[in-house]
Scaffold this active site. Structure first.
Site, mmCIF file in Angstrom:
data_model
loop_
_atom_site.group_PDB
_atom_site.id
_atom_site.type_symbol
_atom_site.label_atom_id
_atom_site.label_comp_id
_atom_site.label_asym_id
_atom_site.label_seq_id
_atom_site.Cartn_x
_atom_site.Cartn_y
_atom_site.Cartn_z
ATOM 1 N N LYS A 85 0.829 -1.212 0.000
ATOM 2 C CA LYS A 85 0.000 0.000 0.000
ATOM 3 C C LYS A 85 0.861 1.258 0.000
ATOM 4 O O LYS A 85 1.889 1.312 0.669
ATOM 5 C CB LYS A 85 -0.883 -0.022 1.268
ATOM 6 C CG LYS A 85 -1.566 1.288 1.606
ATOM 7 C CD LYS A 85 -2.398 1.166 2.887
ATOM 8 C CE LYS A 85 -1.891 2.072 3.988
ATOM 9 N NZ LYS A 85 -2.699 2.007 5.214
ATOM 10 N N GLY A 113 -11.599 3.906 5.768
ATOM 11 C CA GLY A 113 -11.891 2.715 4.976
ATOM 12 C C GLY A 113 -11.066 2.628 3.697
ATOM 13 O O GLY A 113 -11.194 1.672 2.932
ATOM 14 N N GLY A 114 -10.190 3.623 3.473
ATOM 15 C CA GLY A 114 -9.391 3.641 2.238
ATOM 16 C C GLY A 114 -8.463 2.434 2.136
ATOM 17 O O GLY A 114 -8.298 1.852 1.053
HETATM 18 C C1 R5P Z 1 -2.269 2.470 9.018
HETATM 19 O O1 R5P Z 1 -1.164 2.071 8.767
HETATM 20 C C2 R5P Z 1 -3.263 1.723 9.834
HETATM 21 O O2 R5P Z 1 -2.821 0.473 10.240
HETATM 22 C C3 R5P Z 1 -4.555 1.560 9.076
HETATM 23 O O3 R5P Z 1 -4.341 0.740 7.956
HETATM 24 C C4 R5P Z 1 -5.047 2.890 8.588
HETATM 25 O O4 R5P Z 1 -4.818 3.872 9.533
HETATM 26 C C5 R5P Z 1 -6.504 2.828 8.270
HETATM 27 O O5 R5P Z 1 -6.928 4.100 7.851
HETATM 28 P P1 R5P Z 1 -7.947 4.246 6.654
HETATM 29 O O6 R5P Z 1 -9.124 3.392 6.994
HETATM 30 O O7 R5P Z 1 -8.276 5.713 6.620
HETATM 31 O O8 R5P Z 1 -7.233 3.809 5.415
#
Ligand code: R5P
Length: 311
Positions: free
Chosen positions: A191, A223-224
């Site tokens: 990611k 949720g991205g």
């Molecule tokens: C980031 O590294 C965390 O482990 C989560 O993957 C992240 O913070 C989730 O945020 P969002 O839902 O905005 O992508």
């Protein structure tokens, strides 16, 4: 030494369940706001010489919940507590653990210092964004894990051919714990974060062909991350329904629309934050038994080893 529990404003129902499990009543306190918006905390029961636990996740609105926690701590310290522990099931600012672009703040470090400065002597947290956060606290941090609870909740829902997926590199250790408990193979999504709300997934490592993904993370905010991982996994050959497990469900901004649009079969999350009603099959996993057990053992001076997040 008497045990005293106080609930902050963030998740009183979780604090209530913890108190019930421990067979004690929550102590009362008042939180008021001055006309200029400042908060003020007053404890309504004596705590002199007590072993005090403040239960307050610092989820949205993060600053307000943090300030409430620190004011409770300050009031407790001034009222002569013997020992002061903060139970912070979700710790806000944890993701701000380094400078990414240059001239920016490192919120996690500052918050750790503020928590200690407020008089809190020990923190109990659950599935922190990174275990390395222990090093930014000058006070002891008990890092518990809800992974065993979430994994057991997932187990009866697992399709025959499942694969545990870390939606980014930061979630690899967490995913490994799920995979070990559930005896499943594991895959990793690569990611890249473009902005606070947008991420891109550029590849999948591991064999996902024909398998149903079980995407696991420490938290879901917008949720991205889940959306990008879901798209990358199905583009890479995943089949069937996706399950998602995340210790902390913040569900901010476009999270609901994103998760609903993905058609995820079920979402497993804890009640570290107040669980919002959603047009999704949510399986809430209660943290009260684990938090109550941790408080009981700390109060009695017993080991927490089997509750801690270990790699
Ligand atoms: C980031 O590294 C965390 O482990 C989560 O993957 C992240 O913070 C989730 O945020 P969002 O839902 O905005 O992508």
């Amino acid at each position: 030494m008497e045990l005293s529990l106080f609930a902050g404003s963030a998740n009183p129902s979780l604090a209530e369940s913890v108190a019930e499990r421990l067979g004690v009543a929550l102590r009362s306190r008042a939180l008021t706001r001055f006309p200029d918006t400042e908060l003020r905390v007053e404890l309504k029961a004596t705590v002199r010489g007590h072993d005090v636990y403040l239960i307050q996740p610092t989820g949205p609105p993060v600053d307000e919940h943090l300030m409430d926690l620190m004011l409770m701590a300050d009031a407790s310290r001034r009222a002569g507590v013997h020992r002061l522990t903060a139970v912070i099931p979700y710790l806000g600012y944890a993701r701000q653990d380094r400078r990414v672009t240059g001239r920016e703040s490192v919120g996690a470090r500052l918050i750790a210092d503020l928590i200690a400065a407020s008089g809190i002597e020990r923190v109990v947290a659950v599935d922190l964004h990174t275990a390395a956060l222990e090093a930014v606290f000058s006070i002891p941090l008990e890092h518990l894990s809800a992974v065993p609870l979430l994994a057991e909740a997932l187990r009866p829902h697992l399709p025959r051919q499942a694969v545990v997926v870390a939606p980014d590199l930061g979630a690899v250790k967490l995913a490994r714990r799920y995979a070990r408990i559930l005896d499943l193979p594991m895959a990793i999504v690569h990611k890249t974060r473009i902005s606070a709300e947008r991420v891109e997934a550029s590849g999948v490592v591991g064999d996902v062909q024909g398998r149903s993904p079980v995407i696991v993370d420490d938290m879901i905010s917008t949720g991205g991350t889940i959306e990008a991982a879901h798209q990358a996994l199905f583009a890479a050959g995943c089949a069937g329904d996706a399950l998602v497990a995340s210790t902390h469900g913040l569900f901010t901004g476009p999270a609901l629309e994103r998760l609903t649009a993905l058609g995820i079969k079920a979402l497993f999350t804890t009640d570290s934050l107040v669980v919002r009603a959603m047009p999704l099959a949510i399986h809430p996993v209660g943290l009260a038994p684990m938090l109550a057990e941790a408080i009981k053992r700390l109060h009695e001076g017993r080991s927490l080893s089997d509750l801690l997040a270990r790699e």
